[in-house]
Design a protein around this motif. Structure first.
Motif, PDB file in Angstrom:
ATOM      1  N   MET A   1      17.387 -30.046   6.424  1.00  0.00           N
ATOM      2  CA  MET A   1      17.214 -31.137   5.482  1.00  0.00           C
ATOM      3  C   MET A   1      17.334 -30.583   4.057  1.00  0.00           C
ATOM      4  SD  MET A   1      14.069 -33.801   5.371  1.00  0.00           S
ATOM      5  CE  MET A   1      14.768 -35.370   5.753  1.00  0.00           C
ATOM      6  N   SER A   2      18.002 -31.303   3.188  1.00  0.00           N
ATOM      7  CA  SER A   2      18.211 -30.839   1.822  1.00  0.00           C
ATOM      8  C   SER A   2      16.964 -31.072   0.969  1.00  0.00           C
ATOM      9  CB  SER A   2      19.407 -31.552   1.202  1.00  0.00           C
ATOM     10  OG  SER A   2      19.153 -32.930   1.093  1.00  0.00           O
ATOM     11  N   ALA A   3      16.912 -30.325  -0.124  1.00  0.00           N
ATOM     12  CA  ALA A   3      15.780 -30.459  -1.048  1.00  0.00           C
ATOM     13  C   ALA A   3      15.853 -31.821  -1.742  1.00  0.00           C
ATOM     14  CB  ALA A   3      15.818 -29.347  -2.080  1.00  0.00           C
ATOM     15  N   GLU A   4      14.708 -32.319  -2.135  1.00  0.00           N
ATOM     16  CA  GLU A   4      14.648 -33.601  -2.844  1.00  0.00           C
ATOM     17  C   GLU A   4      15.317 -33.450  -4.204  1.00  0.00           C
ATOM     18  OE1 GLU A   4      11.193 -36.599  -4.329  1.00  0.00           O
ATOM     19  OE2 GLU A   4      10.932 -35.606  -2.408  1.00  0.00           O
ATOM     20  N   PRO A   5      16.105 -34.444  -4.630  1.00  0.00           N
ATOM     21  CA  PRO A   5      16.796 -34.342  -5.913  1.00  0.00           C
ATOM     22  C   PRO A   5      15.813 -34.311  -7.090  1.00  0.00           C
ATOM     23  CG  PRO A   5      17.050 -36.549  -5.000  1.00  0.00           C
ATOM     24  CD  PRO A   5      16.353 -35.711  -3.961  1.00  0.00           C
ATOM     25  N   VAL A   6      16.243 -33.642  -8.140  1.00  0.00           N
ATOM     26  CA  VAL A   6      15.437 -33.565  -9.361  1.00  0.00           C
ATOM     27  C   VAL A   6      15.469 -34.927 -10.026  1.00  0.00           C
ATOM     28  CG1 VAL A   6      15.225 -32.476 -11.614  1.00  0.00           C
ATOM     29  CG2 VAL A   6      15.953 -31.128  -9.644  1.00  0.00           C
ATOM     30  N   ARG A   7      14.304 -35.379 -10.485  1.00  0.00           N
ATOM     31  CA  ARG A   7      14.205 -36.677 -11.135  1.00  0.00           C
ATOM     32  C   ARG A   7      13.419 -36.554 -12.440  1.00  0.00           C
ATOM     33  NH1 ARG A   7      14.312 -41.174  -6.784  1.00  0.00           N
ATOM     34  NH2 ARG A   7      15.099 -40.001  -5.025  1.00  0.00           N
ATOM     35  N   GLY A   8      13.493 -37.578 -13.233  1.00  0.00           N
ATOM     36  CA  GLY A   8      12.707 -37.646 -14.459  1.00  0.00           C
ATOM     37  C   GLY A   8      13.178 -36.670 -15.514  1.00  0.00           C
ATOM     38  N   PRO A   9      12.259 -36.241 -16.365  1.00  0.00           N
ATOM     39  CA  PRO A   9      12.614 -35.373 -17.488  1.00  0.00           C
ATOM     40  C   PRO A   9      13.292 -34.069 -17.072  1.00  0.00           C
ATOM     41  CG  PRO A   9      10.387 -36.199 -17.764  1.00  0.00           C
ATOM     42  CD  PRO A   9      10.846 -36.614 -16.387  1.00  0.00           C
ATOM     43  N   ALA A  10      12.979 -33.570 -15.881  1.00  0.00           N
ATOM     44  CA  ALA A  10      13.539 -32.291 -15.439  1.00  0.00           C
ATOM     45  C   ALA A  10      15.054 -32.346 -15.265  1.00  0.00           C
ATOM     46  CB  ALA A  10      12.865 -31.845 -14.150  1.00  0.00           C
ATOM     47  N   THR A  11      15.624 -33.543 -15.183  1.00  0.00           N
ATOM     48  CA  THR A  11      17.079 -33.628 -15.053  1.00  0.00           C
ATOM     49  C   THR A  11      17.791 -33.093 -16.295  1.00  0.00           C
ATOM     50  OG1 THR A  11      17.129 -35.913 -15.870  1.00  0.00           O
ATOM     51  CG2 THR A  11      16.979 -35.610 -13.478  1.00  0.00           C
ATOM     52  N   TYR A  12      17.097 -33.049 -17.411  1.00  0.00           N
ATOM     53  CA  TYR A  12      17.664 -32.531 -18.653  1.00  0.00           C
ATOM     54  C   TYR A  12      17.626 -31.009 -18.748  1.00  0.00           C
ATOM     55  CZ  TYR A  12      17.578 -37.190 -20.814  1.00  0.00           C
ATOM     56  OH  TYR A  12      17.790 -38.500 -21.121  1.00  0.00           O
ATOM     57  N   PHE A  13      16.843 -30.349 -17.923  1.00  0.00           N
ATOM     58  CA  PHE A  13      16.598 -28.920 -18.084  1.00  0.00           C
ATOM     59  C   PHE A  13      17.858 -28.056 -18.077  1.00  0.00           C
ATOM     60  CE2 PHE A  13      11.880 -29.088 -16.594  1.00  0.00           C
ATOM     61  CZ  PHE A  13      11.574 -29.869 -17.691  1.00  0.00           C
ATOM     62  N   PRO A  14      18.802 -28.251 -17.161  1.00  0.00           N
ATOM     63  CA  PRO A  14      20.006 -27.406 -17.209  1.00  0.00           C
ATOM     64  C   PRO A  14      20.785 -27.551 -18.513  1.00  0.00           C
ATOM     65  CG  PRO A  14      19.830 -28.474 -15.068  1.00  0.00           C
ATOM     66  CD  PRO A  14      18.784 -29.099 -15.965  1.00  0.00           C
ATOM     67  N   SER A  15      20.906 -28.770 -19.021  1.00  0.00           N
ATOM     68  CA  SER A  15      21.649 -28.952 -20.277  1.00  0.00           C
ATOM     69  C   SER A  15      20.872 -28.394 -21.466  1.00  0.00           C
ATOM     70  CB  SER A  15      22.018 -30.418 -20.501  1.00  0.00           C
ATOM     71  OG  SER A  15      20.876 -31.224 -20.609  1.00  0.00           O
ATOM     72  N   ILE A  16      19.546 -28.435 -21.425  1.00  0.00           N
ATOM     73  CA  ILE A  16      18.730 -27.855 -22.496  1.00  0.00           C
ATOM     74  C   ILE A  16      18.927 -26.346 -22.535  1.00  0.00           C
ATOM     75  CG2 ILE A  16      16.352 -27.382 -23.242  1.00  0.00           C
ATOM     76  CD1 ILE A  16      15.653 -30.218 -22.121  1.00  0.00           C
ATOM     77  N   GLU A  17      18.867 -25.715 -21.363  1.00  0.00           N
ATOM     78  CA  GLU A  17      19.068 -24.260 -21.309  1.00  0.00           C
ATOM     79  C   GLU A  17      20.456 -23.873 -21.808  1.00  0.00           C
ATOM     80  OE1 GLU A  17      16.107 -22.793 -17.779  1.00  0.00           O
ATOM     81  OE2 GLU A  17      18.103 -23.460 -17.179  1.00  0.00           O
ATOM     82  N   LYS A  18      21.457 -24.636 -21.408  1.00  0.00           N
ATOM     83  CA  LYS A  18      22.831 -24.337 -21.815  1.00  0.00           C
ATOM     84  C   LYS A  18      23.018 -24.526 -23.321  1.00  0.00           C
ATOM     85  CE  LYS A  18      27.610 -25.538 -20.860  1.00  0.00           C
ATOM     86  NZ  LYS A  18      28.521 -26.399 -20.101  1.00  0.00           N
ATOM     87  N   LYS A  19      22.518 -25.631 -23.847  1.00  0.00           N
ATOM     88  CA  LYS A  19      22.738 -25.944 -25.266  1.00  0.00           C
ATOM     89  C   LYS A  19      21.958 -25.026 -26.203  1.00  0.00           C
ATOM     90  CE  LYS A  19      22.965 -29.550 -28.662  1.00  0.00           C
ATOM     91  NZ  LYS A  19      23.297 -30.930 -28.873  1.00  0.00           N
ATOM     92  N   TYR A  20      20.703 -24.710 -25.845  1.00  0.00           N
ATOM     93  CA  TYR A  20      19.849 -23.966 -26.771  1.00  0.00           C
ATOM     94  C   TYR A  20      19.673 -22.501 -26.400  1.00  0.00           C
ATOM     95  CZ  TYR A  20      19.018 -28.714 -28.238  1.00  0.00           C
ATOM     96  OH  TYR A  20      19.202 -30.011 -28.661  1.00  0.00           O
ATOM     97  N   GLY A  21      20.228 -22.082 -25.257  1.00  0.00           N
ATOM     98  CA  GLY A  21      20.292 -20.659 -24.915  1.00  0.00           C
ATOM     99  C   GLY A  21      18.983 -19.987 -24.558  1.00  0.00           C
ATOM    100  N   ARG A  22      17.985 -20.768 -24.196  1.00  0.00           N
ATOM    101  CA  ARG A  22      16.692 -20.193 -23.808  1.00  0.00           C
ATOM    102  C   ARG A  22      16.249 -20.836 -22.503  1.00  0.00           C
ATOM    103  NH1 ARG A  22      13.094 -20.543 -29.274  1.00  0.00           N
ATOM    104  NH2 ARG A  22      11.581 -19.448 -28.001  1.00  0.00           N
ATOM    105  N   PRO A  23      15.548 -20.075 -21.660  1.00  0.00           N
ATOM    106  CA  PRO A  23      15.054 -20.654 -20.403  1.00  0.00           C
ATOM    107  C   PRO A  23      14.058 -21.780 -20.670  1.00  0.00           C
ATOM    108  CG  PRO A  23      14.680 -18.269 -20.454  1.00  0.00           C
ATOM    109  CD  PRO A  23      15.181 -18.678 -21.806  1.00  0.00           C
ATOM    110  N   ILE A  24      14.031 -22.735 -19.790  1.00  0.00           N
ATOM    111  CA  ILE A  24      13.146 -23.898 -19.950  1.00  0.00           C
ATOM    112  C   ILE A  24      11.686 -23.472 -20.026  1.00  0.00           C
ATOM    113  CG2 ILE A  24      12.785 -24.524 -17.528  1.00  0.00           C
ATOM    114  CD1 ILE A  24      13.685 -26.906 -20.414  1.00  0.00           C
TER     115      ILE A  24
END
Length: 70
Positions: A1-24
């Motif tokens: 069974m696959s992991a539950e999809p990311v929801r809510g504010p955490a959906t922004y985390f990959p783009s935040i890390e990419k744009k600002y260059g720091r880990p969440i």
């Protein structure tokens, strides 16, 4: 069974890390260091002191505060 999809504010985390260059985790730590504080004050801090966009700042703060309540 696959992991539950990311929801809510955490959906922004990959783009935040990419744009600002720091880990969440670093962004979350910056917010946690300022607690207790109002949501809007924490968002303003990320925007004013770190040049973060409103949506990204709001997502980090909302996530930190929601985890803190649990």
């Amino acid at each position: 069974m696959s992991a539950e999809p990311v929801r809510g504010p955490a959906t922004y985390f990959p783009s935040i890390e990419k744009k600002y260059g720091r880990p969440i985790e670093e962004w979350q730590h910056l917010v946690q260091e300022r607690l207790p504080a109002k949501h809007t004050d924490l968002v303003s801090m990320l925007k004013d002191e770190h040049g973060m966009g409103h949506g990204h700042a709001n997502a980090i703060v909302a996530h930190v505060l929601s985890v803190r309540k649990k």
